[in-house]
Design a protein around this motif. Structure first.
Motif, short mmCIF file in Angstrom:
data_model
loop_
_atom_site.label_atom_id
_atom_site.label_comp_id
_atom_site.label_asym_id
_atom_site.label_seq_id
_atom_site.Cartn_x
_atom_site.Cartn_y
_atom_site.Cartn_z
N GLY A 337 0.68 -1.25 -0.01
CA GLY A 337 0.03 -0.09 -0.13
C GLY A 337 0.86 1.29 -0.03
N LEU A 338 0.24 2.44 0.22
CA LEU A 338 0.63 3.68 -0.12
C LEU A 338 0.15 4.62 1.14
N ALA A 339 0.87 5.50 1.89
CA ALA A 339 0.43 6.21 3.00
C ALA A 339 1.03 7.38 2.79
N LYS A 340 0.53 8.32 3.84
CA LYS A 340 1.08 9.90 4.13
C LYS A 340 1.35 10.07 5.38
N LYS A 345 4.03 13.80 2.95
CA LYS A 345 5.06 12.81 2.33
C LYS A 345 4.41 11.59 2.20
N GLU A 346 4.94 10.90 1.14
CA GLU A 346 4.42 9.39 0.76
C GLU A 346 5.50 8.34 1.34
N TYR A 347 4.69 7.38 1.71
CA TYR A 347 5.52 6.15 2.19
C TYR A 347 4.73 4.81 1.68
N TYR A 348 5.57 3.80 1.41
CA TYR A 348 5.11 2.61 1.10
C TYR A 348 4.66 1.85 2.30
N ILE A 349 3.46 1.15 2.34
CA ILE A 349 3.22 0.24 3.45
C ILE A 349 3.62 -0.97 3.03
#
Length: 395
Positions: A337-340, A345-349
């Motif tokens: 997944g993808l989170a902020k 700022k974006e981070y991969y889960i």
């Protein structure tokens, strides 16, 4: 593979002198953590694709099999199937047999041990099928978690003896003896078995219940010393099978991941985890703007207490880290997944296979810069690859 006082690498896990222990790795990573880190981050999911429960690979170097089988379980979900927990150790066991053949053919001049790659799981699925975890756990010697050091030491000694060729000519019995040793530790593979009241073989189980097409998957990496958009050897020690991957630009690695996630596809991710910016305990990975050795004691203590500025990642910086062994094929995980964070700022889960004893119950939040810098390879369904990149590589 890089060994430092800070961390044992987690993929080239066995040598003639030593064997990998996940317990040692996790314990060493705990030293790279900040207290109360979770209070400093406020993550909001953007995409969170369905996946199965977090597993624990125990004291074994089978992260590549755990992560890629987790990936296949999510592929089943994407196909509209009820996911079945697949036997990670069956994939590993089949790989050990094929790796042994290669090791002997190469006179011992190739990687051995627990380490492997995501494509190993796909290749073994194609050749040997699959088994459910309930049928083949690999726990054939009284433990409730994988503990492979004794098996690895014994089987490595066997193969080294074969390569020395004491008879002057190999007999076919060496492979029978080696396979018997593997089976003594992990269990014999059933020719057929019953699952939900129906009889299957590993091949029919893979075809009828798992249902994935092994030809539907593509692998990518990024190197400046190889032509872009061509297949290139994946020059890391755990690529014992000499598989090739598509070489793309550094930014295209994250473009591919982003497109896949938006299209509902997860990604099997191989990476380096030995950096100071990777904290398993805190469940965060990033590339600090300041080198660790140049940080003050307070900066080191606060590394994971909320979002921090990151170093700009260039193709040259990435390649330099690969060439000087600062980036090695340490570990395999599963991007789901993808989170902020609170700053947008974006981070991969990322789903790991070290159990649930970290701040995010077995998951991590990994910045895109870390992925660009430290990825050794990604594997995914080609339906998740952007059409322009498929066109560039001729797929």
């Amino acid at each position: 593979m890089k060994f430092t006082p800070f961390v044992l690498s987690a993929a080239l896990l066995l040598t003639a002198q030593a064997s990998f222990s996940q317990d040692n790795l996790v314990n060493s990573l705990k030293s790279n953590a900040s207290e109360n880190s979770r209070d400093g981050f406020k993550f909001t999911d953007v995409i969170n694709l369905e996946n199965t429960s977090v597993k624990n690979q125990g004291s074994s170097g089978t992260c590549w099999s755990y992560s890629t089988n987790s990936f296949l379980e999510s592929e089943m979900i994407k196909l509209g199937k009820k996911p079945i927990e697949l036997s990670q150790i069956y994939s590993a066991r089949c790989t050990y047999v094929e790796k042994a053949k290669n090791y002997v053919r190469m006179h011992g001049a190739v990687s051995l041990g627990d380490g492997g790659s995501s494509h190993d799981v796909i290749n073994m699925y194609r050749k040997y099928g699959a088994l459910p975890q309930s049928v083949y756990s690999g726990l054939n010697y009284g433990t409730n978690k994988n503990k492979f050091a004794e098996m690895a030491a014994m089987t490595q000694a066997m193969l080294e003896a074969v390569v020395k060729n004491p008879n002057g000519q190999l007999t076919p019995n060496w492979l029978t003896a080696y396979t018997a040793a593997i089976d003594a530790y992990l269990g014999k593979v059933p020719e057929s078995f019953t699952y939900n009241g129906k009889i299957y073989t590993p091949q029919s189980f893979a075809k009828d219940l798992v249902g994935i097409n092994p030809d539907e998957y593509m692998e990518f990496s990024s190197f400046t010393d190889q032509p872009y958009y061509k297949k290139t050897p994946l020059l890391f020690p755990d690529n014992w099978s000499f598989d090739q991957v598509y070489n793309v630009q550094i930014n295209e690695l994250t473009d591919i991941i982003d497109n896949a996630l938006k299209s509902g596809y997860t990604i099997a991710w191989a990476t380096d985890v030995s950096e100071k910016g990777f904290s398993w305990k805190n469940g965060v990975a990033y590339v600090p703007q300041t080198e660790f050795d140049d940080m003050t004691d307070q900066q080191k203590a606060d590394m994971f207490k909320g979002p921090k500025p990151e170093k700009a990642i260039t193709p040259e910086l990435r390649q330099q880290a690969i060439d000087n062994y600062n980036t090695t094929d340490d570990h395999g995980m599963h991007i789901v997944g993808l989170a902020k964070d609170q700053d947008g700022k974006e981070y991969y889960i990322v789903k790991n296979s070290w159990g649930t004893a970290n701040d995010y119950k077995g998951y991590l939040y990994v910045t895109k810069n870390f992925v660009k810098y430290k990825t050794t390879c990604i594997l995914l369904n080609k339906k998740g690859v952007p059409s322009d990149i498929k066109k560039k590589v001729g797929a």
